[in-house]
Design an enzyme around this catalytic site. Structure first.
Site, short mmCIF file in Angstrom:
data_model
loop_
_atom_site.label_atom_id
_atom_site.label_comp_id
_atom_site.label_asym_id
_atom_site.label_seq_id
_atom_site.Cartn_x
_atom_site.Cartn_y
_atom_site.Cartn_z
N SER A 277 0.82 -1.21 0.00
CA SER A 277 0.00 0.00 0.00
C SER A 277 0.85 1.26 0.00
O SER A 277 0.60 2.20 -0.75
CB SER A 277 -0.96 -0.01 1.19
OG SER A 277 -0.27 -0.21 2.40
N HIS A 307 -2.11 -8.61 1.89
CA HIS A 307 -1.80 -7.36 2.59
C HIS A 307 -2.90 -7.08 3.60
O HIS A 307 -3.09 -7.84 4.53
CB HIS A 307 -1.64 -6.25 1.56
CG HIS A 307 -0.97 -5.01 2.08
ND1 HIS A 307 -0.20 -5.00 3.22
CD2 HIS A 307 -0.95 -3.72 1.61
CE1 HIS A 307 0.26 -3.78 3.43
NE2 HIS A 307 -0.18 -2.98 2.47
N HIS A 353 6.56 -13.10 9.70
CA HIS A 353 6.80 -11.79 9.12
C HIS A 353 8.01 -11.87 8.20
O HIS A 353 8.99 -12.56 8.51
CB HIS A 353 7.02 -10.76 10.23
CG HIS A 353 6.95 -9.34 9.76
ND1 HIS A 353 8.01 -8.71 9.13
CD2 HIS A 353 5.95 -8.41 9.80
CE1 HIS A 353 7.67 -7.48 8.82
NE2 HIS A 353 6.43 -7.27 9.21
N ARG A 362 3.94 -3.64 17.61
CA ARG A 362 2.56 -3.17 17.49
C ARG A 362 1.61 -4.16 18.14
O ARG A 362 0.57 -3.77 18.70
CB ARG A 362 2.21 -2.97 16.01
CG ARG A 362 3.00 -1.86 15.35
CD ARG A 362 2.76 -1.81 13.86
NE ARG A 362 3.18 -3.04 13.20
CZ ARG A 362 3.03 -3.30 11.91
NH1 ARG A 362 2.44 -2.41 11.12
NH2 ARG A 362 3.46 -4.43 11.38
N ASP A 408 1.23 -6.96 10.50
CA ASP A 408 1.64 -6.34 9.25
C ASP A 408 0.48 -6.22 8.27
O ASP A 408 0.58 -5.51 7.29
CB ASP A 408 2.76 -7.16 8.60
CG ASP A 408 3.60 -6.32 7.66
OD1 ASP A 408 3.80 -5.15 7.97
OD2 ASP A 408 4.03 -6.84 6.62
#
Length: 453
Positions: A277, A307, A353, A362, A408
């Site tokens: 993105s 995504h 990841h 996060r 993510d």
């Protein structure tokens, strides 16, 4: 908006919510650089010439320095691992996770202004930090919050464009359509058509970016309420800060939910420039497409299952666990379900990841929020059990470099188009990587092999 998909899916699943570290030298330096100027644009007018000179010096003194070798694996693998973008606002470290202008998430929680003492940082503060590299004061954040509130009016034709779609259309489709409808008001497009000098490109870009940032929560909330609350929209409240107002427009006025939204927007605001993105928005913007066009393109990239859609997949997978085994599933039962998922050829969404080698910070800060505010929530307890069960299973499987949870799927789209202001100010070039065919690669590799023999 990155967090829009998560809020949407979470609301369908259940409507609930009724590691700080010492400061590094970089944090202290940023604090010393703080300014008393209340206007963000004035700050940029001071900083941009310095950045332009820095970039010019970097190019003239080090332009021929090689950053690494490109391998065939990188070409075939979608340019993964290639260093090929300038992205000032954030950097992803494999061990520490994301840093915003050099600050880790715990450091941001420590130094950025909050709505209440000891509370979560305000997203407006991170916006200021990302654009200027400086930690703002409470007064500066308050002024920026009011500026955004004053920009938040959405024309009726935007709602009409959304309403032209069936209510069953995917929320991201409706959201992107609303953003495209907002493009009619692009200041950059108007200025470009009127012949603005390229040295001033950043100014209408800045206006577009802030207008867009102000209006996307309104559009996102409208889509959410249209789909899940019978179209009963909630008007904006200018007295609230950015995160709290978005929570309010969604229909959640609990103080804990407002705090969660402040944290959620802040930590998902940016995530380097190479994710789909962010890179899409930057790529489209490099053609001098205005921020609305760039952001809409970024949203369409975010909507893909590899995504942003992966975020929805996490919640759907957890829902499947609850439906089949109940909320009070034991760790042994959960382990069995995880293996069942893996043995069916599927993955456990939310784990692993491509860059990080430790638990995503996060995830950590959201876990800490839940431990503080809703430790007994059955869904959170289920997620906590997953945190204990899944990593050992993936380690045993041996196919995942990082078996720890990550988020993510939310990679920053909300703030990545702020980088367009800087890109226009620095005059960054059109992005146009060279592509080659398999025949070209085959011939090149054979030639290289022969020359080294």
């Amino acid at each position: 908006m990155v967090f829009f998909r998560s809020v949407t899916a979470l609301a369908r699943l259940r409507s609930r919510v009724g590691q700080q570290s010492s400061l590094s030298n970089s944090v202290r330096w940023i604090q010393m650089q703080s300014s008393t100027d209340m206007d963000l644009k004035s700050q940029l007018q001071e900083l941009i010439p310095e950045q332009q000179d820095r970039l010019k010096k970097l190019k003239s003194e080090h332009g021929k320095v090689q950053l690494g070798n490109i391998t065939v694996d990188m070409v075939i693998g979608g340019m993964r691992g290639m260093t090929g973008l300038l992205w000032e606002t954030s950097l992803l470290d494999p061990e520490e996770g994301i840093r915003f202008r050099g600050l880790s998430i715990p450091e941001c929680q420590k130094v950025l202004p909050a709505a209440q003492s000891g509370g979560e940082p305000l997203p407006e503060g991170l916006l200021w930090l990302l654009l200027t590299g400086k930690v703002p004061s409470k007064e500066q954040v308050k002024a920026l919050s009011q500026d955004l509130a004053n920009r938040a009016a959405v024309p009726d034709y935007v709602y009409n464009a959304i309403d032209a779609l069936p209510s069953t259309a995917h929320p991201m489709t409706q959201f992107a359509s609303g953003v495209m409808a907002l493009q009619v008001q692009s200041e950059f497009q108007k200025a470009y058509e009127n012949g603005i000098h390229k040295s001033k490109f950043w100014e209408p870009t800045y206006e577009d970016c802030l207008n867009l940032i102000a209006r996307v929560p309104v559009v996102a909330a409208y889509v959410y309420r249209r789909m899940y609350k019978n179209g009963d929209s909630v008007p904006s409240d200018k007295s609230l800060d950015y995160g709290a107002n978005f929570s309010h427009m969604l229909g959640f006025d609990d103080d804990k939910m407002k705090e969660l939204m402040r944290l959620y927007i802040t930590i998902h605001s940016d995530h380097e420039g190479g994710n789909v993105s962010a890179h899409t928005g930057h790529l489209v913007g490099s053609a001098l497409s205005d921020p609305y066009l760039s952001f809409a393109a970024a949203l369409n990239g975010l909507a893909g299952p590899l995504h942003g859609l992966a975020n929805q997949e996490v919640l759907l997978w957890i829902k499947s666990v609850v439906e089949e085994c109940g909320e009070n599933i034991s760790k042994d039962q959960l382990k069995e379900y995880v293996w069942k998922t893996l043995n069916s050829g599927k993955v456990v969404p939310g784990y692993g990841h491509g860059v990080l080698r430790k638990t995503d910070p996060r995830y950590v800060c959201q876990r800490e929020f839940a431990l503080k505010h809703l430790p007994d929530d059955p869904l959170f307890q289920l997620v906590s059990k997953l945190y204990e069960v899944v990593p050992p299973v993936l380690t045993e499987l041996g196919k995942v470099k990082n078996p720890w949870p990550n988020v993510d799927a939310h990679s920053g789209v909300l703030l990545n188009h702020y980088g367009l202001t800087e890109a226009r100010a620095l005059g960054l070039a059109l992005e146009r990587p060279k592509s080659v065919t398999m025949d070209w690669l085959d011939a090149f590799c054979k030639k290289a092999k022969a020359s080294s023999a």
